[in-house]
Design a protein around this motif. Sequence first.
Motif, PDB file in Angstrom:
ATOM      1  N   SER A   1     -19.943  27.716 130.318  1.00 34.77           N
ATOM      2  CA  SER A   1     -19.223  28.485 129.224  1.00 34.77           C
ATOM      3  C   SER A   1     -20.265  28.707 128.195  1.00 34.77           C
ATOM      4  O   SER A   1     -21.112  28.371 127.927  1.00 34.77           O
ATOM      5  CB  SER A   1     -18.177  27.243 128.721  1.00 34.77           C
ATOM      6  OG  SER A   1     -17.597  27.922 127.703  1.00 34.77           O
ATOM      7  N   THR A   2     -19.637  30.165 127.503  1.00 36.42           N
ATOM      8  CA  THR A   2     -20.268  30.676 126.607  1.00 36.42           C
ATOM      9  C   THR A   2     -19.548  30.639 125.428  1.00 36.42           C
ATOM     10  O   THR A   2     -19.915  31.040 124.196  1.00 36.42           O
ATOM     11  CB  THR A   2     -20.673  32.050 126.719  1.00 36.42           C
ATOM     12  OG1 THR A   2     -19.531  32.931 126.812  1.00 36.42           O
ATOM     13  CG2 THR A   2     -21.586  32.249 128.034  1.00 36.42           C
ATOM     14  N   THR A   3     -18.283  29.798 125.349  1.00 36.31           N
ATOM     15  CA  THR A   3     -17.194  29.680 124.293  1.00 36.31           C
ATOM     16  C   THR A   3     -17.139  28.251 123.625  1.00 36.31           C
ATOM     17  O   THR A   3     -16.696  28.553 122.568  1.00 36.31           O
ATOM     18  CB  THR A   3     -15.998  30.382 124.509  1.00 36.31           C
ATOM     19  OG1 THR A   3     -15.520  29.356 125.775  1.00 36.31           O
ATOM     20  CG2 THR A   3     -16.138  31.744 125.356  1.00 36.31           C
ATOM     21  N   VAL A   4     -17.547  27.401 124.309  1.00 36.38           N
ATOM     22  CA  VAL A   4     -17.455  25.969 123.725  1.00 36.38           C
ATOM     23  C   VAL A   4     -18.317  25.860 122.390  1.00 36.38           C
ATOM     24  O   VAL A   4     -19.501  26.489 122.305  1.00 36.38           O
ATOM     25  CB  VAL A   4     -17.830  25.036 124.713  1.00 36.38           C
ATOM     26  CG1 VAL A   4     -16.733  25.168 125.835  1.00 36.38           C
ATOM     27  CG2 VAL A   4     -19.232  25.110 125.268  1.00 36.38           C
ATOM     28  N   SER A   5     -17.932  24.910 121.463  1.00 39.08           N
ATOM     29  CA  SER A   5     -18.701  24.609 120.437  1.00 39.08           C
ATOM     30  C   SER A   5     -20.048  23.913 120.363  1.00 39.08           C
ATOM     31  O   SER A   5     -20.458  23.280 119.468  1.00 39.08           O
ATOM     32  CB  SER A   5     -17.753  24.238 119.245  1.00 39.08           C
ATOM     33  OG  SER A   5     -17.105  23.266 119.650  1.00 39.08           O
ATOM     34  N   GLU A   6     -20.360  23.608 121.863  1.00 44.01           N
ATOM     35  CA  GLU A   6     -21.496  22.717 121.919  1.00 44.01           C
ATOM     36  C   GLU A   6     -22.908  23.255 121.419  1.00 44.01           C
ATOM     37  O   GLU A   6     -22.932  24.628 121.433  1.00 44.01           O
ATOM     38  CB  GLU A   6     -21.510  22.325 123.301  1.00 44.01           C
ATOM     39  CG  GLU A   6     -20.263  21.547 123.810  1.00 44.01           C
ATOM     40  CD  GLU A   6     -20.254  21.233 125.326  1.00 44.01           C
ATOM     41  OE1 GLU A   6     -21.365  21.538 125.881  1.00 44.01           O
ATOM     42  OE2 GLU A   6     -19.282  20.864 125.729  1.00 44.01           O
TER      43      GLU A   6
END
Length: 225
Positions: free
Chosen positions: A191-196
Amino acid sequence: MVSPRMVAVVSFFAVGCGASVGNTASALGTESDFSFFVTSLSALRELSGSSDGFGGDLRFGETGAGAGLRGADKLCATIAERSLAGAGSKPWRAFLSASSDGTGAQVNAIDRVGTGPWYDRVGRLVASSKSDLLAQRPASADAAIIKDLPNEDGVPNHAPDGLQVDNHDMLTGTDTTGKLASGGTCSDWTSTTVSERPMAGHAFPRAGGTNNDSAHWMSAHQVPG
């Protein structure tokens, strides 16, 4: 695993890639010993079709459980083959940790790459053993590359085209012991969208930097976003 594997490290973030080789190098600069590189920004841009590279989504066409790691490994093999015919057939592994291998088992980057030794594209020693690889900068690395780990063509990442192209941060998700770090793994590299904010290492230290938060090749800081 018993034998060393090819190591690659991924970015725009780079990724480190490594592969299985024999116990000694032969025919330096050939397919037989090429076993470590940091992915170049140009390769990541071309293969992703984006000027931003892959970011944290490294599936590279893979689907299902564990797709992030499998895709990252495939990306390493693809880039190795583009640089040196035949090199892509080796068992390349991205130097990445993950919370799950697809079956629920934690993955530690240091356990993915075998026992060494590892050499760059032109036959220079990167590390002779796991303990050397775990050092802040690979302890036994050739003096020409220890402070600027090379890309798939054996060119230092600091300025591979002669300009100040900064492929500095390398995604690893890994702490200084080579194991999974806290902070996340971009949903295990899917993913490129998670806030990790996964851990990244440095292909080369910051100017004048010698401490852990500026120099460590596998665990320097969490990515900024």
